[in-house]
Every structure is written in structure tokens, then in C-alpha cells.
Design an enzyme around this catalytic site. Structure first.
Site, PDB file in Angstrom:
ATOM      1  N   ARG A 303       0.820  -1.217   0.000  1.00 57.68           N
ATOM      2  CA  ARG A 303       0.000   0.000   0.000  1.00 57.68           C
ATOM      3  C   ARG A 303       0.855   1.270   0.000  1.00 57.68           C
ATOM      4  O   ARG A 303       0.392   2.328  -0.336  1.00 57.68           O
ATOM      5  CB  ARG A 303      -0.923  -0.033   1.229  1.00 57.68           C
ATOM      6  CG  ARG A 303      -1.736   1.221   1.481  1.00 57.68           C
ATOM      7  CD  ARG A 303      -2.680   1.511   0.329  1.00 57.68           C
ATOM      8  NE  ARG A 303      -3.433   2.736   0.544  1.00 57.68           N
ATOM      9  CZ  ARG A 303      -2.953   3.961   0.412  1.00 57.68           C
ATOM     10  NH1 ARG A 303      -1.691   4.145   0.074  1.00 57.68           N
ATOM     11  NH2 ARG A 303      -3.716   5.007   0.637  1.00 57.68           N
ATOM     12  N   LYS A 304       2.087   1.139   0.397  1.00 62.99           N
ATOM     13  CA  LYS A 304       3.003   2.287   0.462  1.00 62.99           C
ATOM     14  C   LYS A 304       2.348   3.447   1.217  1.00 62.99           C
ATOM     15  O   LYS A 304       2.203   4.561   0.681  1.00 62.99           O
ATOM     16  CB  LYS A 304       3.467   2.726  -0.926  1.00 62.99           C
ATOM     17  CG  LYS A 304       4.254   1.644  -1.651  1.00 62.99           C
ATOM     18  CD  LYS A 304       4.865   2.148  -2.929  1.00 62.99           C
ATOM     19  CE  LYS A 304       5.681   1.101  -3.639  1.00 62.99           C
ATOM     20  NZ  LYS A 304       4.883   0.007  -4.238  1.00 62.99           N
TER      21      LYS A 304
END
Ligand code: 5BU
Length: 480
Positions: A303-304
């Protein structure tokens, strides 16, 4: 004398020329070597093959291979001269059928002499050596006909590839000057040019040495790691003999699940970008969990997270994806400083979901894109945060070896065996290079698997090549 004869022949046929030439790099060079022309002169080729065969006479190896295409004619003649089998290397992967990069009859561990016509930076040699290593062959000698003396040989030394050349350009130019084929000025210009152009060694020797000497076994890493995610991951790695993380960047959930099912026995982590699934629903997550339970892998949601603490909290626990309910680990950018990590780790202690969903955090220290902003100064700061929060940060995504806390891991994306980049800024290296130079513990492969004709076969291949690259790192010997 062989050098003299050779120098004259090359000069007379216009294969070595003096003047002003613009190279591919845009640099102006006072000389130019065009060995491709050699194929028009079978007698020169033949005598060159004899010279090479003499140089190789006392060495032990099983095959000859030419770097495509320039060295193919020559390597065929050398193979005939020595009566040693040849391996044919493709420049691009075959589109149909076997998709092989190498043709020939060989087995793992066979030693190969790789021949190229000219060495400049050494990069094409390294790329070709990587293709051999991908098939578990050992490039035992990288032999060039002419060394342009611009640092290529040092570059190969730094990568621990034994290398030799038959002629050095300065020696050939000296002979031509002594016999008045070129003027003193032309000779001097060549010497000045090669001294000025010496390429810097592309990978620091420091990194290579350290990766070879300090390569820890997965067993040691498992003993050192505290976090349950890493303990489980390292146990799976040893059990499955796989260090492969599959990045399933597939939009359709049915196709996604089918592909994961087929590659699952070969992987230890499934990496997701949950927000690219077009037909996402909670049933999809239920199916995913079933597959995880059945095939024993961990799920990393890439998802960063990169926002203020409050936002990442909501992104992780809430919304339609409810990442906290199914992801074993998440990727987090440290661009907001330690705030995101802190929020996620404090939530682990404070929130009502905490007990079940403590996130294992993988910090992104360095990206694989061509113009990434994650320079060394940035990476250092990320590593400092990783160490400070080593109770929740289980590793980093990076392209270089970093001094992490005990038990923290390096995960490396941008892995593909066949091409060096895509059309959108992604850069690729082989598993062999990742393990040799980047301190890699886990390779991340996406399109190399799911875009291949047979994802299951490709996953098997990356599993094998990744595992051999790890073993080679332990031995200090690069075989694949
Ligand atoms: P590929 O198809 O093997 O190029 O996919 C690589 C995956 O790894 C893809 O999901 C990226 O989002 C991810 N990735 C990356 O490629 N490079 C990076 O630096 C980071 C993640 Br961080």
C-alpha cells in the site's frame, strides 16, 4: 609478431580508424573500432580464432559462448579450433516455444568462457554473464579481443568476474605509430582520451565484498529475528527452498486467484496492490485467505502508506479494503518521517483491533525506478527509522545492501531475467545480481511471472534461480 600483424590488418581494413567519431554515449572519440566488419574477412577471423585458442589452451572450461551478436562468428571458430561445444546466447528472449535465452547442451555448474569483441565499460559482458548465471552456468572467464582501456576490466574485477583481453588499444596504437601508420599526435590523442574516459566502477567494491562476506544464512536470520512475521517468513523460506515474493498485479479477481493458486507452492510471500482489483469484494479476501492457509505463504499489501499518522491509521484499519484484517505485512514510505510508522505501531498497542492485527512494517528505503528521488541521504534516514522501530519494522524494500538491525530483511523488486527495463521507468536486474550486490533476502517478481505464457513454470524458474543465487552468496561463488 601477432600484435603487429593484427594491428596492421585491422588498420588496413578500416576496422580501427582514427579521426573524430561520435560514440553512442554522445562523446567524441579520436578512434573507432568496428569489429562487426570482421565477418567480411574470414582469414583474419580465422587467425584471430587461433590466437584466442592459444590463450585458452591451458584453461579448464566446458563451453565457449559469444556475446550476441558481434562475437558470434568468432566464438564459433574458437569452438571449432578447440573442439569445445558452443553455447548460443540470444539477445532477446524467444517469443514462442521454449523461451530460452541459451541454446546448446549444458548442465548446471558448467564453466563457460564468454567472448566479446571489444570491452569498454564491461556492462554488456556483465549482462551476458548474468544470462549464463540465470541457467546456473559459471562464467569462468570473460575474454575480449580488444580492451579500450576505459575501466571495463576494473569493473569486471569489481564484480568478481575473471577477465582477460587479447590486445589493448594503446598497444595496437603504439605499433601503428611506430610503423608510421598513425601520427604522434593521433597516438597522443588516443592516450589522452582513454585516460580521461575511464569509466567509474559501476558497483562499489565495498558492497560486493560485504555481500559476499556477510551473507547470513536464512537460519541465522531466523534466529536473529524477533518479529513473528520474519520468524514465519524465514521458516517458510527454508521449508519451501524459496525466497520468491510474487507480485500479483492483476486486475481481475478471478484471474488473480487462479494465478496465485498455480504459483503458490513456489512462493513465500504474495504481494498485493489491493486497490487495482477492478471487481473487489469481501469474497475475494475470503478466497485469498483460504489460499494462504492452504499453500502457506504470507501476504504483503504493497500500500506504500505515506501520510500523516491519523490518515495512515484510517487507511490501514478502515475503508472498503480493511487491510488490517488480512495483510500480514504492509509497505510504508518514510517520507513523512517516523510519523506513519509511529502511528501504525502505536495503534498496534492501543487500538481495539490491536491484538489480531499488529502490522509488520516494511519500509521503502530505495525505489527501483530510473529517476527515483530516494538517494543515499534519504536511504540513510529511512534505515535509521527502521532500526529505531525494529519491533515493528521487519525489513526494507531497497536496491542496495544497508546496515539493518539484526533479523531485518532486504526485499528487492525490479527483478526480471530477460529485460533491463520497462517503458515506464522500471529497471530490472537478475536474482544473481540482487544477491551478489544488493544484500537481497527476498526477490519480488511481478510481470516476469504473471505475464509469461506459463506463470507456474516461470515461478518455478524464479524460485530455482533465486535459491541458487542465495546459495552462491553463501559460498562466495556466483552460480545463478
Ligand atoms: P514487476 O512487474 O516485476 O516490475 O513488478 C514489481 C512490483 O514491485 C510492482 O508491484 C511495484 O509496485 C513494486 N515495486 C517496484 O517495482 N519497485 C519499487 O521500488 C517498489 C515497489 Br518500493
Amino acid at each position: 609478431m601477432q600484435e603487429e600483424l593484427f594491428a596492421f590488418k585491422l588498420f588496413d581494413k578500416g576496422i580501427i580508424r582514427f579521426g573524430e567519431f561520435t560514440l553512442k554515449s554522445g562523446i567524441t572519440s579520436p578512434f573507432y573500432i568496428d569489429m562487426r566488419k570482421l565477418c567480411a574477412y574470414p582469414t583474419i577471423l580465422k587467425s584471430l580464432a587461433v590466437i584466442i585458442a592459444k590463450q585458452l589452451k591451458d584453461k579448464e572450461f566446458k563451453h565457449i559462448c559469444g556475446v550476441p551478436y558481434a562475437a558470434l562468428a568468432l566464438s564459433s571458430l574458437v569452438a571449432q579450433e578447440l573442439n569445445i561445444p558452443q553455447i548460443l546466447m540470444r539477445k532477446e528472449q524467444k517469443k514462442y516455444g521454449t523461451k530460452k535465452m541459451l541454446e546448446g547442451v549444458f548442465k548446471r555448474g558448467d564453466e563457460v568462457v564468454l567472448i566479446d569483441d571489444v570491452i569498454t565499460s564491461g556492462i554488456s559482458f556483465i549482462e551476458s554473464a548474468n544470462k549464463l548465471e540465470a541457467e546456473a552456468l559459471v562464467p569462468s572467464l570473460l575474454l575480449s579481443i580488444i580492451d579500450r582501456e576505459q575501466g571495463g576490466s576494473k569493473n569486471l574485477d569489481a564484480h568478481h568476474y575473471p577477465n582477460e583481453s587479447i590486445f589493448k588499444i594503446s598497444e595496437l596504437a603504439q605499433i601503428l605509430n611506430q610503423h608510421q601508420k598513425i601520427t604522434d599526435l593521433q597516438y597522443q590523442q588516443l592516450i589522452t582520451f582513454i585516460n580521461k574516459q575511464k569509466v567509474s566502477i559501476s558497483t562499489s567494491t565495498k558492497n560486493i565484498n560485504s555481500s559476499i562476506k556477510i551473507r547470513k544464512t536464512y537460519k541465522t536470520l531466523a534466529q536473529e529475528s524477533q518479529h513473528p512475521f520474519n520468524k514465519k517468513l524465514l521458516q517458510l523460506i527454508q521449508q519451501k527452498k524459496s525466497n520468491l515474493c510474487f507480485s500479483a498485479d492483476i486486475n481481475d479477481k478471478t484471474k488473480f486467484l487462479e494465478t496465485v493458486k498455480s504459483v503458490a507452492p513456489h512462493i513465500v510471500i504474495l504481494k498485493t496492490h489491493i486497490d487495482i482489483i477492478s471487481n473487489f469484494d469481501t469474497e475475494f479476501i475470503a478466497q485469498l485467505k483460504l489460499l494462504r492457509a492452504k499453500h502457506n505463504f504470507l501476504i504483503l499489501e504493497d500500500r506504500k502508506f505515506a501520510d500523516i499518522g491519523n490518515t495512515v491509521y484510517h487507511q490501514y484499519y478502515k475503508g472498503i479494503y480493511k487491510i488490517a484484517t488480512w495483510a500480514d505485512a504492509i509497505t510504508v514510505h518514510a517520507v513523512a518521517g517516523a510519523a506513519s510508522v509511529k502511528a501504525l505501531s502505536e495503534n498496534k498497542k492501543g487500538s481495539e483491533q490491536a491484538a489480531q492485527h499488529s502490522p509488520a512494517i516494511i519500509l521503502i528505503s530505495q525505489m527501483s525506478t530510473v529517476d527515483t528521488l530516494t538517494d543515499e541521504a534519504y536511504q540513510e534516514k529511512v534505515v535509521a527509522i527502521a532500526k529505531q522501530y525494529s519491533d515493528v519494522v521487519v525489513g526494507i524494500v531497497s536496491q542496495s545492501k544497508q546496515a539493518l538491525a539484526a533479523g531485518q530483511l532486504h526485499l528487492t523488486p525490479g527483478i526480471k531475467l530477460t529485460v533491463a527495463k520497462d517503458a515506464m521507468g522500471q529497471q530490472y536486474d537478475s536474482p544473481a545480481k540482487a544477491f551478489r550486490e544488493k544484500g537481497t533476502d527476498v526477490i519480488i517478481v511481478g510481470r516476469g511471472i504473471y505475464q509469461s505464457e506459463n506463470p507456474q513454470a516461470s515461478a518455478t524458474h524464479y524460485q530455482r534461480v533465486g535459491w541458487e543465487a542465495y546459495l552462491a552468496g553463501l559460498n562466495g561463488l556466483i552460480v545463478g
